[in-house]
Scaffold this motif. Structure first.
Motif, PDB file in Angstrom:
ATOM      1  N   THR A  36      -3.326  14.689   4.138  1.00 43.04           N
ATOM      2  CA  THR A  36      -2.367  13.607   4.331  1.00 43.04           C
ATOM      3  C   THR A  36      -1.183  14.106   5.157  1.00 43.04           C
ATOM      4  O   THR A  36      -0.847  15.286   5.133  1.00 43.04           O
ATOM      5  CB  THR A  36      -1.829  13.049   2.994  1.00 43.04           C
ATOM      6  OG1 THR A  36      -1.191  14.100   2.283  1.00 43.04           O
ATOM      7  CG2 THR A  36      -2.932  12.462   2.149  1.00 43.04           C
ATOM      8  N   CYS A  82       9.024  13.647  -3.869  1.00 37.73           N
ATOM      9  CA  CYS A  82       8.133  12.516  -4.116  1.00 37.73           C
ATOM     10  C   CYS A  82       6.931  12.569  -3.185  1.00 37.73           C
ATOM     11  O   CYS A  82       5.784  12.436  -3.621  1.00 37.73           O
ATOM     12  CB  CYS A  82       8.897  11.210  -3.936  1.00 37.73           C
ATOM     13  SG  CYS A  82       7.882   9.723  -4.062  1.00 37.73           S
ATOM     14  N   THR A  85       4.493  15.364  -4.215  1.00 41.66           N
ATOM     15  CA  THR A  85       3.885  15.414  -5.551  1.00 41.66           C
ATOM     16  C   THR A  85       3.303  14.100  -6.059  1.00 41.66           C
ATOM     17  O   THR A  85       2.493  14.119  -6.980  1.00 41.66           O
ATOM     18  CB  THR A  85       4.913  15.910  -6.588  1.00 41.66           C
ATOM     19  OG1 THR A  85       6.021  14.998  -6.636  1.00 41.66           O
ATOM     20  CG2 THR A  85       5.416  17.308  -6.236  1.00 41.66           C
ATOM     21  N   SER A  86       3.687  12.971  -5.505  1.00 44.81           N
ATOM     22  CA  SER A  86       3.217  11.691  -6.040  1.00 44.81           C
ATOM     23  C   SER A  86       1.801  11.379  -5.563  1.00 44.81           C
ATOM     24  O   SER A  86       1.548  11.326  -4.354  1.00 44.81           O
ATOM     25  CB  SER A  86       4.150  10.558  -5.620  1.00 44.81           C
ATOM     26  OG  SER A  86       3.594   9.314  -6.027  1.00 44.81           O
ATOM     27  N   PRO A  87       0.896  11.113  -6.492  1.00 45.15           N
ATOM     28  CA  PRO A  87      -0.455  10.724  -6.071  1.00 45.15           C
ATOM     29  C   PRO A  87      -0.498   9.334  -5.435  1.00 45.15           C
ATOM     30  O   PRO A  87      -1.482   8.973  -4.786  1.00 45.15           O
ATOM     31  CB  PRO A  87      -1.251  10.759  -7.372  1.00 45.15           C
ATOM     32  CG  PRO A  87      -0.245  10.644  -8.462  1.00 45.15           C
ATOM     33  CD  PRO A  87       1.038  11.205  -7.934  1.00 45.15           C
ATOM     34  N   ALA A  88       0.573   8.562  -5.565  1.00 42.76           N
ATOM     35  CA  ALA A  88       0.608   7.211  -5.005  1.00 42.76           C
ATOM     36  C   ALA A  88       0.955   7.193  -3.516  1.00 42.76           C
ATOM     37  O   ALA A  88       0.756   6.186  -2.850  1.00 42.76           O
ATOM     38  CB  ALA A  88       1.620   6.357  -5.772  1.00 42.76           C
ATOM     39  N   GLU A  90       0.466   7.665   0.273  1.00 37.69           N
ATOM     40  CA  GLU A  90      -0.696   7.698   1.161  1.00 37.69           C
ATOM     41  C   GLU A  90      -0.330   8.293   2.509  1.00 37.69           C
ATOM     42  O   GLU A  90       0.837   8.246   2.936  1.00 37.69           O
ATOM     43  CB  GLU A  90      -1.236   6.285   1.357  1.00 37.69           C
ATOM     44  CG  GLU A  90      -1.746   5.663   0.078  1.00 37.69           C
ATOM     45  CD  GLU A  90      -2.264   4.249   0.294  1.00 37.69           C
ATOM     46  OE1 GLU A  90      -2.234   3.765   1.444  1.00 37.69           O
ATOM     47  OE2 GLU A  90      -2.691   3.638  -0.689  1.00 37.69           O
ATOM     48  N   SER A  91      -1.327   8.813   3.193  1.00 40.14           N
ATOM     49  CA  SER A  91      -1.118   9.369   4.521  1.00 40.14           C
ATOM     50  C   SER A  91      -0.552   8.295   5.441  1.00 40.14           C
ATOM     51  O   SER A  91      -0.960   7.138   5.406  1.00 40.14           O
ATOM     52  CB  SER A  91      -2.439   9.895   5.087  1.00 40.14           C
ATOM     53  OG  SER A  91      -2.208  10.657   6.248  1.00 40.14           O
TER      54      SER A  91
END
Length: 139
Positions: A36, A82, A85-88, A90-91
């Motif tokens: 990403t 953020c 580390t945030s899985p939410a 997006e690239s």
């Protein structure tokens, strides 16, 4: 490249915009891979950068005005944390402060600057970067 006329804050602003354009182009090139690319902006933070403001009045007033209108360096780190580390996230995302003027506050998706996602501009910046560094991009 500021070869004709150099102004510190103008050059800084151009470099930050180029970072965003470059990251959006990188996200395009990474599409379909597990990697990403995320652009981040910290908002306005009172740091040592302001000591390079142009004009004596700006340099004298910045410490006072900065405390009133800018966030802390610690708060400015939130969007980067953020994005990392945030899985939410997006690239191709652009993460910045949630404040009304996007200058401070908790991180959230932010508006890209106008034209930052223009494909031709991103491709041109990419070509220039490869030419200037002598390093081709290979996925």
């Amino acid at each position: 490249m500021s070869e004709q006329k150099y102004r510190p804050m103008g050059a800084y602003a151009k470099s930050k915009r180029a970072n965003i354009v470059f990251t959006v182009e990188l996200a395009r090139r990474l599409a379909g891979t597990p990697m990403t690319a995320v652009a981040v902006h910290p908002g306005a933070a009172l740091t040592n950068l302001q000591q390079h403001s142009q004009g004596l009045a700006a340099r004298l007033l910045m410490p006072l005005l900065g405390r009133l209108a800018m966030g802390s360096p610690e708060g400015a780190a939130w969007p980067s944390l953020c994005a990392a580390t945030s899985p939410a996230v997006e690239s191709g995302a652009f993460i910045g402060p949630a404040g009304r003027r996007q200058d401070s506050g908790p991180p959230r998706p932010a508006r890209l600057p106008r034209g930052a996602d223009h494909r031709a501009t991103g491709a041109a910046l990419w070509r220039d970067s490869e030419r200037l560094t002598g390093i081709p991009f290979i996925v």
